[in-house]
Design a protein around this motif. Sequence first.
Motif, PDB file in Angstrom:
ATOM      1  N   ARG A  45       0.827  -1.209   0.000  1.00  0.00           N
ATOM      2  CA  ARG A  45       0.000   0.000   0.000  1.00  0.00           C
ATOM      3  C   ARG A  45       0.861   1.259   0.000  1.00  0.00           C
ATOM      4  N   LYS A  46       1.943   1.234   0.770  1.00  0.00           N
ATOM      5  CA  LYS A  46       2.849   2.390   0.800  1.00  0.00           C
ATOM      6  C   LYS A  46       3.529   2.590  -0.548  1.00  0.00           C
ATOM      7  N   ASP A  47       3.914   1.478  -1.173  1.00  0.00           N
ATOM      8  CA  ASP A  47       4.540   1.570  -2.497  1.00  0.00           C
ATOM      9  C   ASP A  47       3.596   2.193  -3.514  1.00  0.00           C
ATOM     10  N   LEU A  48       2.345   1.736  -3.500  1.00  0.00           N
ATOM     11  CA  LEU A  48       1.394   2.188  -4.516  1.00  0.00           C
ATOM     12  C   LEU A  48       0.908   3.614  -4.270  1.00  0.00           C
ATOM     13  N   GLY A  52      -0.278   7.821  -6.575  1.00  0.00           N
ATOM     14  CA  GLY A  52      -1.464   8.650  -6.390  1.00  0.00           C
ATOM     15  C   GLY A  52      -2.763   7.878  -6.387  1.00  0.00           C
ATOM     16  N   ILE A  53      -2.702   6.562  -6.484  1.00  0.00           N
ATOM     17  CA  ILE A  53      -3.919   5.760  -6.527  1.00  0.00           C
ATOM     18  C   ILE A  53      -4.362   5.399  -5.115  1.00  0.00           C
ATOM     19  N   SER A  54      -5.663   5.207  -4.944  1.00  0.00           N
ATOM     20  CA  SER A  54      -6.199   4.743  -3.665  1.00  0.00           C
ATOM     21  C   SER A  54      -7.131   3.571  -3.933  1.00  0.00           C
ATOM     22  N   ARG A  62      -8.781  -1.256  -8.413  1.00  0.00           N
ATOM     23  CA  ARG A  62      -9.237  -1.634  -9.746  1.00  0.00           C
ATOM     24  C   ARG A  62      -8.008  -1.880 -10.615  1.00  0.00           C
ATOM     25  N   THR A  63      -7.922  -3.043 -11.232  1.00  0.00           N
ATOM     26  CA  THR A  63      -6.702  -3.408 -11.958  1.00  0.00           C
ATOM     27  C   THR A  63      -6.395  -2.444 -13.098  1.00  0.00           C
ATOM     28  N   ALA A  69      -2.059   3.949 -13.418  1.00  0.00           N
ATOM     29  CA  ALA A  69      -1.367   4.773 -12.427  1.00  0.00           C
ATOM     30  C   ALA A  69       0.127   4.462 -12.393  1.00  0.00           C
ATOM     31  N   ILE A  70       0.461   3.179 -12.430  1.00  0.00           N
ATOM     32  CA  ILE A  70       1.881   2.797 -12.414  1.00  0.00           C
ATOM     33  C   ILE A  70       2.562   3.227 -13.704  1.00  0.00           C
ATOM     34  N   GLU A  71       1.907   2.983 -14.842  1.00  0.00           N
ATOM     35  CA  GLU A  71       2.492   3.363 -16.128  1.00  0.00           C
ATOM     36  C   GLU A  71       2.701   4.872 -16.213  1.00  0.00           C
ATOM     37  N   ASP A  72       1.726   5.646 -15.732  1.00  0.00           N
ATOM     38  CA  ASP A  72       1.863   7.107 -15.768  1.00  0.00           C
ATOM     39  C   ASP A  72       2.998   7.578 -14.876  1.00  0.00           C
TER      40      ASP A  72
END
Length: 216
Positions: A45-48, A52-54, A62-63, A69-72
Motif C-alpha cells: 500500500r505504501k509503495d502504490l 497517487g492511486i487509492s 481496480r486493476t 497509475a503505475i504506467e503514468d
Amino acid sequence: MDKLPTIRRLPTYLHLVRELMQEGSEFVSSSHLGGIMGVDAILVRKDLEITGISGTPRLGYRTGELKRAIEDFLGWSDSWDAFLVGVGNLGSALLGYQGLDNYGINVVAAFDSNPDKVGRSVRGIPIYGLERLPGLVADRKVRLAILTIPPQHAQEVTDLLVRNGITGIWNFTTAHLEVPPGIITHKEDIFSGLAVLSAKMARTVAALPKEGSHES
C-alpha cells in the motif's frame, strides 16, 4: 533517492496486474500482491501510494486504474524511442527481446563498429555504423541510448552520444560514465544481482545438514 526501492518494485506490480487483467480480474488487493511478492501488504500500500492511486475498502484496487497509475508514474504511458549501441551478445539479446515495448522503450536503430554487422537487422531493427549516429539522432529526435559495448570504449561513445543530443543513457557496461550536469545515466549492474543470488544460495547450502551427519 529515498523512493528508489519503491520504484524498483513498481515494474513487478505492473507485471502482476497485467497478468490479472488478462485473467479477467477487476480488482486486486494489497495482500494478494504482497503474498505473491513475499512482502507485507502494508508495504504494498505504501509503495502504490507514490502513484497517487487509492484502493476501495474490502475490494482493493481496480486493476485497470492501477495499471494506468503505475504506467503514468513511470512514464511508460508513451514509448521512448531509443538507440542501442553495441550489437554483441547482450546487445543482440536486447534487440531480440520484444518485452521492452511493454516497458516504454522502442528501440528504433542499433549501432556497431563491426563492418560485418553494419547493414544487417535484428527483429527489423537496422544496424548502422557509429558514423551515422549524429545525423540519425537529429533526424529521429532520439534522446535515450542503451549502451552494451566493451567498457574500454564506453566513455568515448558516451561523449559522442552526449555531444549529439542524447540526454539519457542506460549503461549495461561495467564502466563508470562521466557526464555533464543534466544528463541522466543508470548503470544496470547484472553482477550485483548475481552477488545477491550467490550469497543467498551459499547461506541456504550452509544451513543444510552435512552429508552423513545425524541430527538428534
